[in-house]
Design a protein around this motif. Structure first.
Motif: not given
Lengths: 294, 352
Positions: A200-204
């Motif tokens: 999630r923190s990587l934008g997924a």
């Protein structure tokens, strides 16, 4: 003197793991040999006889049963129909079971999880025959399902589900769903929550996480569940017979007929081993895929 | 890059107040260390900035934009987890490329940027390895590369070095500092290790029970702690209690202790702290007096640790501690009465 005692003591200790393995696994293997392998071998032998050597009769060696299978195309059709049934049931079990397992493993915590688990496992505890017959009450014309639909939409008409292929699938999915939920639950629970947060923190987004992370990591559980379901469904006869009626003819019901109705054990045995061979060939073909997934 | 600002943030878990009205300004390009014991709320604060939790009260802005209601995937914040959280089903390249592939960058650019990131963390050539084939230090570098490759506005590090052994940790501290300076990214990290906080950070915030109790540059915090808690949590300190008397403090046991620090009103109770490395153990009384403080004590034990010595001392019922460099002279032996000497400027006055 002292040296020799230490040496023999050391040797004794080195041997003990082997002895422990033999002692611990021995009983299981002895039991498996007696209870599974011997009857199977007997059946394999029967499949090459003209008739089963029981009640004083004497069978002669023959390949007639296997010839019977090759001469009549409908046996092959039935095997294909059963394989399709197995795949369909496994697929629907995945479709229903995976989201359920995900919620159990990742969303619900504590006491609620135990309670919901119980609901998943309860079908396991009830008698299989009772379970299937209770489905006839639900699915039959003017049964529970049709009456509830009629209550919501008056005059909706009959679904005509009873004694159809979908009815068989519904009954089998219900029986085998817990396998899929349990195997998926185990592999989903092993996925660290940090991984999902990292993604999630990587934008997924959710769907990306499901596709690229959760499904690949849960694959061993999905495959295990599918195999556990696929194999017994192929040979199933009770659900097809009770819920499928006229449309419930599969290789499993034909084999059962040979043993219980027609009393042609050699043909039943031959068909069983042909089915077993089919399953083994399928797994051999899919072995590379299965290996990678697991 | 961006500044991060946290204003009046509170977070409750049930009835437990994990964060209580915390406000911090994180400078653009700065390296900020959040330090505190476990349960102090430092990890909660990091998770609020990352977007895994939302505050019950207060505002969080990144580069001036209010983000406190934005989910993690929309915040453009890179985070390195304590467990590293590398994806076990992907190799090093795919792990690092993850943040770029979800942003649907062209393949050639992904290749270049992953290459650069792996170069930066000195892991070039390991692209096809799986996480389980890497050492702890390598895993950490992959996690770091993955967190910075998509050029986030902020980098968050959760206990970044705690899973490494001591030798590796010191090396990684220098590495981490170099990489952070090289890319100039605003970095916030959480640690319970005071030495790590002091080494890495430009600024340190000390949290306790969900509150920010002091913040400042590492030297400021170490030299001028405002509370006994900060004095003992950041480094070691000998604590002494007394009452303000003129420009000095009259200890409860009698002696007068001088300080150069500003003092509260005469008659107030205060606690003073003296760092163990600022005290000299002297066998005889110093006659020079003046700006020095002097206390009598008895050596209980001298612990030899190679380059340094730790003296465990007692004075009345009170235990004291002194660190001394190993200068080659014979250590003072146990049970010897000694004088403890330190400069007035080394007497820190903390809140009573």
């Amino acid at each position: 003197m002292a040296v020799s005692t230490t040496a023999s003591g050391g040797a004794g200790r080195a041997n003990s793991p082997t002895r422990a393995v033999v002692l611990l696994t021995g009983p299981a293997y002895v039991w498996l040999t007696i209870a599974v392998l011997l009857p199977l071998l007997a059946m394999f032998y029967f499949s090459f006889l003209t008739e089963a050597p029981i009640a004083g009769r004497v069978g002669e060696l023959t390949l007639e049963q296997y010839r019977e299978f090759l001469e009549h195309g409908f046996y092959t059709t039935l095997i294909l129909r059963s394989l399709k049934l197995g795949a369909t049931v496994a697929f629907f079990c995945f479709l229903l079971g995976f989201p359920c397992a995900y919620v159990l493993a990742k969303t619900i915590k504590g006491r609620w999880r135990e309670a919901l688990f119980l609901l998943v496992i309860i079908p396991f505890w009830s008698n299989a025959l009772v379970r299937v017959f209770s489905w006839t009450m639900v699915l039959r014309g003017n049964g529970l399902l049709e009456r509830s639909i009629d209550f919501v939409i008056p005059g909706a008409g009959s679904l005509g589900l009873m004694f159809t292929y979908p009815a068989v699938v519904i009954g089998l999915v219900h029986s085998y769903l817990p396998y899929m939920i349990l195997t998926c639950y185990i592999s989903l629970q092993a996925i660290d929550d940090d991984l999902i947060e990292a993604a999630r923190s990587l934008g997924a987004k959710r769907l990306t996480i499901l596709r690229r992370l959760i499904l690949p990591l849960a694959m061993p559980g999905i495959v295990a569940g599918a195999v556990l379901i696929f194999v017994p469904v192929i040979g199933s006869f009770m659900e097809p017979r009770i819920l499928g009626g006229r449309h419930g003819t599969f290789i499993g019901t034909i084999i059962e007929d040979q043993f219980t109705a027609v009393f042609n054990w050699p043909l039943g045995a031959a068909l069983s081993f042909i089915l077993l061979a089919c399953v083994l060939v399928i797994f051999a073909l899919f072995a590379p895929v299965l290996k990678r997934a697991a | 890059m961006a500044t991060v600002s946290v204003k009046g943030v509170s977070k409750l878990f049930g009835t437990f107040r994990a964060l209580d009205d915390v406000s911090i300004e994180f400078d653009d390009g700065g390296f900020y260390g959040l330090l505190g014991p476990s349960g102090s709320g430092k990890t909660t604060l990091l998770r609020l900035i990352a977007g895994f939790e939302f505050p019950d009260m207060g505002a969080i802005t990144i580069g001036g934009e209010a983000v406190e209601r934005l989910p993690a995937e929309k915040r453009d914040v890179g985070m390195m987890f304590q467990s590293y959280a590398l994806f076990p089903n992907m190799n090093v390249f795919d792990n690092v490329a993850f943040g770029l592939t979800v942003r649907k960058l062209p393949r050639s650019e992904i290749r270049t940027r992953v290459g650069e990131a792996l170069e930066l963390v000195e892991l070039g050539g390991l692209e096809t390895r799986r996480p389980h084939q890497l050492s702890g230090g390598q895993r950490q570098r992959v996690a770091l590369a993955r967190a910075i490759v998509f050029r986030p506005r902020v980098l968050l590090l959760d206990e970044p070095l705690s899973a490494l052994d001591k030798a590796l940790r010191t090396g990684m501290q220098i590495e981490l500092k170099r990489i952070q300076r090289e890319i100039g990214i605003t970095t916030i990290f959480v640690t319970h290790d005071q030495e790590e906080a002091l080494t890495l950070s430009d600024r340190v915030g000390v949290l306790r029970d969900g509150r920010l109790i002091q913040e400042g540059a590492p030297r400021d915090l170490y030299e001028r702690p405002k509370s006994a808690f900060v004095a003992t949590f950041l480094g070691d300190a000998n604590l002494l209690e007394g009452i303000v008397e003129g420009a000095a403090i009259r200890l409860d046991e009698g002696p007068l202790v001088r300080t150069t620090a500003p003092l509260p009103a005469i008659g107030s109770r205060v606690t003073v702290a003296v760092r163990p490395e600022r005290i000299t153990v002297s066998p005889e009384a110093q006659t020079s007096g003046g700006e020095h403080n002097e206390l009598g004590a008895r050596v209980e034990e001298a612990i030899f640790a190679g380059n340094s010595l730790t003296y465990m001392l007692s004075r009345g019922g009170r235990k004291l501690r002194v660190f001394a460099q190993n200068t080659g002279s014979e250590p003072v032996s146990a049970d010897t009465p000694v004088r403890l000497v330190w400069a007035a400027s080394d007497t820190i006055v903390v809140e009573a």
